[in-house]
Design a protein around this motif. Structure first.
Motif, PDB file in Angstrom:
ATOM      1  N   ILE A 196       1.190  -1.559   0.085  1.00  0.00           N
ATOM      2  CA  ILE A 196      -0.388  -0.059  -0.094  1.00  0.00           C
ATOM      3  C   ILE A 196       0.894   1.471   0.087  1.00  0.00           C
ATOM      4  O   ILE A 196       1.460   1.480   0.630  1.00  0.00           O
ATOM      5  N   ASP A 197       0.610   2.405  -0.516  1.00  0.00           N
ATOM      6  CA  ASP A 197       1.020   3.366  -0.716  1.00  0.00           C
ATOM      7  C   ASP A 197       0.524   4.421   0.111  1.00  0.00           C
ATOM      8  O   ASP A 197      -0.291   4.604   0.896  1.00  0.00           O
ATOM      9  N   THR A 198       1.070   6.123   0.567  1.00  0.00           N
ATOM     10  CA  THR A 198       0.428   6.816   0.950  1.00  0.00           C
ATOM     11  C   THR A 198      -0.320   7.111   0.402  1.00  0.00           C
ATOM     12  O   THR A 198      -1.762   7.043   1.665  1.00  0.00           O
ATOM     13  N   ALA A 199      -0.786   7.371  -0.413  1.00  0.00           N
ATOM     14  CA  ALA A 199      -2.384   7.841  -1.086  1.00  0.00           C
ATOM     15  C   ALA A 199      -3.003   6.713  -0.670  1.00  0.00           C
ATOM     16  O   ALA A 199      -4.473   7.750  -0.023  1.00  0.00           O
ATOM     17  N   THR A 200      -2.798   5.847  -1.060  1.00  0.00           N
ATOM     18  CA  THR A 200      -3.743   4.725  -0.674  1.00  0.00           C
ATOM     19  C   THR A 200      -4.908   4.621   0.808  1.00  0.00           C
ATOM     20  O   THR A 200      -5.902   4.723   1.928  1.00  0.00           O
ATOM     21  N   LEU A 201      -3.489   4.585   1.407  1.00  0.00           N
ATOM     22  CA  LEU A 201      -3.541   4.513   2.777  1.00  0.00           C
ATOM     23  C   LEU A 201      -4.128   5.479   3.308  1.00  0.00           C
ATOM     24  O   LEU A 201      -4.935   6.089   4.584  1.00  0.00           O
TER      25      LEU A 201
END
Length: 220
Positions: A196-201
């Motif tokens: 998971i990346d920062t934007a999705t989290l």
């Protein structure tokens, strides 16, 4: 419209198990001397305490109080199922069981009140960054130059050094939020096959971008 309705086997199994457990609790309460509407209220009380403890555990897995009340409600439900399976003579209920059934409402009310009104730990906030001190050079009075003798030219001023940037404040991430983010990241990795990346989290948890970046750094 009917084509969109899908029968879920797990949901049907949950309804059947809940109905049987509800009936067992009712039969045990009725055998212990609780007749009429009171016998039907006991299964509702046990199930509500079980649901309240489970909802508390979803937000804080390390809450010992929530685990305690969850185990109490689970033992009450399982105990009724086992007792009505022929191991207990419902026509001659022992006195200690009558006492437990009569004291259950007060115990369930205490547990539900503690679960609902127990305060949560405040989320720590990051300390503000110290303000950068302004570079101010002290003004030194130049002594008067004597009339006689050659005139001495003043020294050229030394250029000031560039001001160092203030250190960026690192957000403090609560352990409970990290545990919840780890479960979200595991579910994302299982579903998509990628981390998971920062934007999705940030979108999944609804938190600021800097806090999401700090959590992703801890999960890496």
């Amino acid at each position: 419209m009917f084509r969109s309705i899908r029968i879920d086997a797990v949901l049907i199994q949950a309804v059947i198990a809940g109905a049987l457990s509800f009936a067992h609790l009712h039969d045990l309460a009725e055998a212990a001397g609780q007749s009429g509407w009171k016998a039907w209220a006991y299964p509702v009380s046990v199930d509500l305490l079980l649901v309240a403890a489970w909802r508390r555990l979803r937000g804080a897995r390390r809450d010992r109080s929530a685990w305690t009340w969850f185990v109490i409600a689970l033992v009450a439900s399982l105990g009724a199922n086992v007792a009505t399976a022929g191991l207990l003579d419902l026509a001659n209920v022992p006195a200690w069981l009558r006492i437990l059934v009569a004291g259950w409402p007060a115990l369930a009310f205490l547990g539900g009140t503690l679960l609902v009104h127990q305060p949560t730990e405040p989320t720590p906030t990051a300390a503000p960054a110290p303000a950068a001190a302004a570079d101010s050079a002290p003004v030194v009075d130049r002594p008067d130059v004597a009339d006689e003798g050659p005139e001495i030219a003043p020294a050229e001023p030394v250029p000031a050094l560039p001001e160092a940037p203030a250190p960026a404040s690192v957000p403090v991430v609560p352990p409970a939020l990290v545990d919840h983010a780890r479960k979200v990241a595991t579910e994302h990795r299982t579903r998509t096959g990628t981390d998971i990346d920062t934007a999705t989290l940030r979108a999944r948890l609804g938190i600021p971008e800097d806090l999401a970046g700090a959590i992703v750094a801890q999960l890496a």
